[in-house]
Write an enzyme that holds these catalytic residues in place. Sequence first.
Site, mmCIF file in Angstrom:
data_model
loop_
_atom_site.group_PDB
_atom_site.id
_atom_site.type_symbol
_atom_site.label_atom_id
_atom_site.label_comp_id
_atom_site.label_asym_id
_atom_site.label_seq_id
_atom_site.Cartn_x
_atom_site.Cartn_y
_atom_site.Cartn_z
ATOM 1 N N ASN A 162 44.962 32.099 42.832
ATOM 2 C CA ASN A 162 44.456 33.534 42.703
ATOM 3 C C ASN A 162 43.516 33.639 43.699
ATOM 4 O O ASN A 162 43.782 34.947 44.607
ATOM 5 C CB ASN A 162 43.856 33.608 41.221
ATOM 6 N N VAL A 190 32.954 35.320 25.552
ATOM 7 C CA VAL A 190 33.766 34.623 26.584
ATOM 8 C C VAL A 190 35.099 35.474 26.292
ATOM 9 O O VAL A 190 35.575 35.744 25.392
ATOM 10 C CB VAL A 190 34.132 33.150 26.019
ATOM 11 N N HIS A 234 42.372 36.124 33.134
ATOM 12 C CA HIS A 234 42.627 35.394 32.159
ATOM 13 C C HIS A 234 44.310 35.731 31.731
ATOM 14 O O HIS A 234 44.746 36.612 31.705
ATOM 15 C CB HIS A 234 42.010 35.870 30.749
ATOM 16 N N MET A 265 36.288 27.359 35.478
ATOM 17 C CA MET A 265 36.501 26.998 34.313
ATOM 18 C C MET A 265 35.259 26.449 33.657
ATOM 19 O O MET A 265 35.145 25.458 32.610
ATOM 20 C CB MET A 265 37.507 25.689 34.015
ATOM 21 N N GLY A 296 43.296 27.267 43.089
ATOM 22 C CA GLY A 296 43.054 28.386 43.989
ATOM 23 C C GLY A 296 44.106 29.389 44.414
ATOM 24 O O GLY A 296 44.042 29.993 45.269
#
Length: 206
Positions: free
Chosen positions: A17, A147, A112, A93, A15
């Site tokens: 970010n 993705v 990403h 994820m 966590g």
Amino acid sequence: MVSRLRLGVLISGRGSNLAALIEACADPAFPAEIACVLSNRPEARGLDIAREAGLPARAIDHKAHESRESFEAELDRALRAADVGLVCSAGFMRVLTAGFTRAWEGRMINIHPSLLPSFPGLHPQAQALAAGVKVSGCTVHYVTADVDAGPIVAQAAVPVLAGDDEDSLAARILKAEHKLYPRAVRLIADGRVRIEGQVAVVDERE
Ligand code: GAR
């Protein structure tokens, strides 16, 4: 007062970010606020960070669901109940189905740790080292069914240094992520990003 864009932050673990977004949103002049934090893992450290900040946070454990669809249906309900305008995947994820990504298309972004389209998928920092690139970084992009392939909102580059290993490169990229994610959210919340096909066109004027 002008209303702020309501963020739903999706996490799976540490966590950091999320913490960067919380810090940005603490500024009343920042054009977004965090409406809810959702984790697919009940043990995610990020849930504690959210609760310590007084934010509504809850786990929706994917293991408690029989199918991806029922897990995602609960996620979708929680996001709608919190009146979320932009979903921010921050170290989340789980791969999402096309049904979910379509429902949130244009209203969901992800960060990403590589300069996409290079090194999508798992272990992007190790992929960068294996390729011998001299510059890597991070990307904030809209989420689509493919993705790590949606329209790119913002990127930041960092050097890859001789002697780097996966951890040292990941740490350098992570520092850049913590600046980039709030910047990308601000651009979107300020209405400076429009999607034209595969491309997010960004108005970077001061
Ligand atoms: C971050 O480096 C993020 O870019 C990455 O996971 C880390 C989460 O850290 N995400 C992905 O690899 C998604 N494909 P955090 O939980 O401390 O924010």
